[in-house]
Motif scaffolding. Structure first.
Motif, PDB file in Angstrom:
ATOM      1  N   TYR A 182      -7.434  -3.033  -9.881  1.00 42.91           N
ATOM      2  CA  TYR A 182      -6.825  -2.681  -8.581  1.00 42.91           C
ATOM      3  C   TYR A 182      -7.181  -1.248  -8.190  1.00 42.91           C
ATOM      4  O   TYR A 182      -7.500  -0.962  -7.034  1.00 42.91           O
ATOM      5  N   ALA A 186      -9.466  -0.029  -5.074  1.00 39.38           N
ATOM      6  CA  ALA A 186      -9.006   0.954  -4.087  1.00 39.38           C
ATOM      7  C   ALA A 186     -10.024   2.076  -3.938  1.00 39.38           C
ATOM      8  O   ALA A 186     -10.333   2.500  -2.816  1.00 39.38           O
ATOM      9  N   HIS A 199      -1.019   4.706  -3.332  1.00 38.79           N
ATOM     10  CA  HIS A 199      -0.942   3.457  -2.570  1.00 38.79           C
ATOM     11  C   HIS A 199      -1.100   2.196  -3.405  1.00 38.79           C
ATOM     12  O   HIS A 199      -0.845   1.103  -2.924  1.00 38.79           O
ATOM     13  N   VAL A 200      -1.601   2.332  -4.633  1.00 38.26           N
ATOM     14  CA  VAL A 200      -1.837   1.129  -5.436  1.00 38.26           C
ATOM     15  C   VAL A 200      -1.025   1.127  -6.731  1.00 38.26           C
ATOM     16  O   VAL A 200      -0.253   0.196  -6.983  1.00 38.26           O
ATOM     17  N   LEU A 201      -1.168   2.194  -7.526  1.00 34.75           N
ATOM     18  CA  LEU A 201      -0.458   2.197  -8.817  1.00 34.75           C
ATOM     19  C   LEU A 201       1.056   2.318  -8.628  1.00 34.75           C
ATOM     20  O   LEU A 201       1.821   1.529  -9.186  1.00 34.75           O
ATOM     21  N   PRO A 203       3.201   1.714  -6.056  1.00 30.87           N
ATOM     22  CA  PRO A 203       3.958   0.550  -5.570  1.00 30.87           C
ATOM     23  C   PRO A 203       4.056  -0.580  -6.597  1.00 30.87           C
ATOM     24  O   PRO A 203       4.945  -1.412  -6.519  1.00 30.87           O
ATOM     25  N   THR A 204       3.116  -0.613  -7.539  1.00 29.46           N
ATOM     26  CA  THR A 204       3.172  -1.653  -8.569  1.00 29.46           C
ATOM     27  C   THR A 204       4.139  -1.240  -9.679  1.00 29.46           C
ATOM     28  O   THR A 204       4.864  -2.080 -10.224  1.00 29.46           O
ATOM     29  N   ARG A 285       9.094  -8.179  -0.026  1.00 29.59           N
ATOM     30  CA  ARG A 285       7.788  -7.758   0.514  1.00 29.59           C
ATOM     31  C   ARG A 285       6.649  -8.433  -0.219  1.00 29.59           C
ATOM     32  O   ARG A 285       5.503  -8.372   0.205  1.00 29.59           O
ATOM     33  N   ARG A 286       6.932  -9.039  -1.375  1.00 23.96           N
ATOM     34  CA  ARG A 286       5.862  -9.603  -2.204  1.00 23.96           C
ATOM     35  C   ARG A 286       5.515 -11.000  -1.776  1.00 23.96           C
ATOM     36  O   ARG A 286       6.323 -11.712  -1.290  1.00 23.96           O
TER      37      ARG A 286
END
Lengths: 286, 347
Positions: A182, A186, A199-201, A203-204, A285-286
């Motif tokens: 991911y 990105a 923005h990627v790590l 939110p996960t 949201r998922r």
């Protein structure tokens, strides 16, 4: 035996202990907080204890200190746990030893760490003596006050020592399950390292560590032994205040002790409900 | 359009003694569609990631239009990678996923919205912008992943096993979409696959990789007709590899002597004679033919496959079912190796 009876019988031992000890204790505490203690002739329900609680400066100072310690230690735990987990995701020499040392505090009880902190970092402790012997300070009293200090730094330090590896292990497992793809994707889509993290790590990771953060917050909000050993007598955290009131020889202080304890329980419950809503929103949201 | 040059490219992972990619030399023309083909773990994806800048280069160079890009960060290369398992961000809807790269470039919102809508229309997902990725099928997810890559107008598009997770009917659809997109955007495209059929159907040229080494880089037809080694020939499904000796334009094997066309690159001496199963003809006795015993006959619908044996060698042929005479297992028949279809590999 019907299926229903089997289930009831299987659940009975656990549920009965919970109901008797937890709910029973809570009900007793609640009644006493409302001034109902027939044993000493207090037979009327009232909210005097709650009224005096919020009018008491010591309680308000305790609440502020408790919130400061629990919020700051929880936030710092989250930030440092994420940073260390990111480091442990990489390959480096000595990783196994570093990992062992990192996870070691999980197995040590809080009280042991608190006593150790006291022995090492108090003004009469080993660090102060060492600094004095080495000529770094002229007098042991010049050693920075990090135990029994105004801001509760010693208490926060102990919580961090214990909580960072606990949350870090959770973050690391999330990162390992996620893999590098991911983040790499990105980057190839034009994100800088920071943007990929933001923005990627993040939110996960966040939904995964929210449960851990609420556990840390609840624990630090209600913890007794660490602030008892490493805190100042005034102001002290709510749990120590409640215990002091509870142990007061004057039984008339008991309703206030119980009101303090009920307040703690209610506050943490509200936090859990808010957290669940937040998590629900994130899941939606998922 | 951008050309890609890989010059003596090597990659050895930390802690590993063996290189994942070794001395890779490759030239990809601007706008070309190239397949990196090879078995799992042969270094295809590693090479792709070095082109993207996602993996560092141990030795050698990556050049775009002749300019060395080894030290350029991935986000500045204008190279986009599309992954096998789509990797849609689960906390973003389709439009947010597609617009991700534009947001990272701080493109104004109006322009982002317009370009996202345009690209969704192109991949036939108009009106899907507000859907969550969980509500999409595998094919739709792949199209979102493609749209997300294309919306930023990359110079180079890298596809890692783009069809691997799709059902057979969706594969055809996606293959056509990739070809359409490649034609429309004229973007230099490299895709990784372990499926030789997929590589042949999609690519202008194929780079075949075994054990981290580039073993053959040419047009797909060459892999069938002019394989550089026995392993390559077998990878492309050809089992007709017979040991022999070449002298001039004659190759003598256990099954007989065969005439080959002049000018084949193999020198006189020990060689391997290679011929595709579909090139062998069931025939009468004629030049370059030999008699053999049919061991097995397998009806495969459009084609029928024969396994036959001559002097200890097992041969394989496929013939269109409606063209064959009524031979059965146990019969003897004449088989012809057309001179222009024989290829030789030097021993």
């Amino acid at each position: 035996m019907t299926k229903r009876t089997t289930i009831v019988l299987l659940l009975f031992p656990t549920i009965s202990v919970l109901v008797l000890l937890f709910l029973g204790g809570l009900a007793m505490g609640l009644m006493q907080s409302f001034g109902y203690m027939p044993l000493i002739g207090m037979n009327d329900f009232n909210i005097d204890a709650y009224g005096s609680l919020f009018g008491d400066q010591e309680f308000l100072l305790s609440l502020a200190l408790t919130l400061w310690i629990s919020i700051s230690s929880t936030l710092l735990t989250m930030v440092l746990a994420i940073i260390t987990a990111l480091a442990f995701r990489k390959t480096f020499s000595g990783k196994r030893i570093a990992n062992f040392l990192y996870q070691f505090p999980i197995t040590i009880p809080h009280i042991v760490i608190a006593v150790g902190t006291l022995l090492v970092f108090s003004q009469s402790g080993m660090a102060a003596r060492f600094a004095h012997q080495a000529g770094l300070i002229a007098d042991q009293n010049q050693f920075p006050v990090v135990v029994s200090d105004k801001l509760g730094l010693g208490i926060i330090y102990v919580y961090l020592w214990k909580q960072i590896p606990f949350v870090g292990v959770i973050v690391l497992s999330i990162l390992q399950a996620m893999g590098n793809n991911y983040e790499e994707l990105a980057r190839s889509l034009g994100a800088s390292k920071w943007q990929a993290f933001r923005h990627v790590l993040l939110p996960t990771i966040i939904p995964g560590i929210l449960p851990a953060s609420i556990i840390c917050f609840s624990f630090t909000f209600g913890s007794y032994e660490v602030p008892f050993l490493l805190g100042r007598p005034y102001p002290t955290v709510i749990s120590v205040l409640a215990m002091r009131l509870y142990q007061d020889v004057d039984l008339n202080a008991r309703p206030q002790a119980m009101a303090t304890a009920v307040f703690m329980a209610a506050f943490i419950s509200i936090m859990v409900v808010l957290y669940k809503r937040l998590l629900g929103k994130m899941s939606g949201r998922r | 359009m951008t050309s890609i040059t890989l010059r003596k490219l090597c990659k050895t992972y930390e802690g590993s003694k063996h290189p994942a990619v070794e001395n890779f030399d490759l030239e990809i023309e601007p706008g070309e569609l190239v397949a990196f083909l090879g078995p799992s773990g042969c270094g295809k994806t590693t090479t792709l990631k070095m082109i993207a800048g996602l993996h560092s280069v141990t030795r050698g160079d990556v050049l775009f239009n002749g300019v060395r890009v080894n030290d350029i960060k991935p986000e500045r290369r204008e190279v986009v990678m599309v992954y096998q398992n789509y990797l849609l961000f689960p906390y973003m809807n389709v439009a947010e996923n597609v617009g991700f790269g534009l947001r990272m470039r701080k493109t104004p919102k109006d322009e982002t919205d317009r370009r996202v809508a345009e690209i969704l229309k192109l991949v036939q997902l108009e009106g899907y912008g507000h859907r969550s990725s969980a509500q999409l099928s595998g094919g739709q997810k792949q199209r979102v992943a493609l749209a997300r890559a294309l919306v930023i107008r990359p110079k180079i598009l890298l596809l890692d096993e783009p069809l691997a997770n799709l059902d057979a009917h969706l594969r055809d659809e996606m293959r056509d979409l990739i070809l359409d997109i490649h034609k429309k955007f004229e973007v230099t495209t490299v895709f990784v696959t372990h499926d030789q059929e997929e590589a042949v159907l999609l690519a202008d040229r194929i780079a075949l990789i075994f054990d981290g080494k580039l073993v053959q880089y040419s047009h797909s037809k060459d892999f069938y007709e002019k394989p550089a080694s026995e392993r390559i020939s077998r990878f492309f499904g050809n089992g007709n590899i017979i040991e022999g000796t070449k002298a001039g334009t004659t190759v003598t094997t256990g099954s007989g002597a065969f005439q080959v066309r002049p000018g084949l690159p193999a020198a006189d001496g020990p060689v391997q004679l290679v011929i595709r199963p579909e090139s062998i003809r069931l025939s009468r006795e004629e030049s370059n033919s030999f008699k053999a015993l049919i061991l097995k006959k397998i009806y495969m619908g459009t084609y029928t496959r024969y396994c036959f044996e001559a002097d200890g060698h097992i041969w394989d042929t496929t013939t269109e079912s409606n063209e064959i005479p009524g031979y059965e297992a146990g019969d003897s028949a004449w088989f012809t190796l057309p001179q222009d279809k024989i290829w030789l590999i030097e021993r």
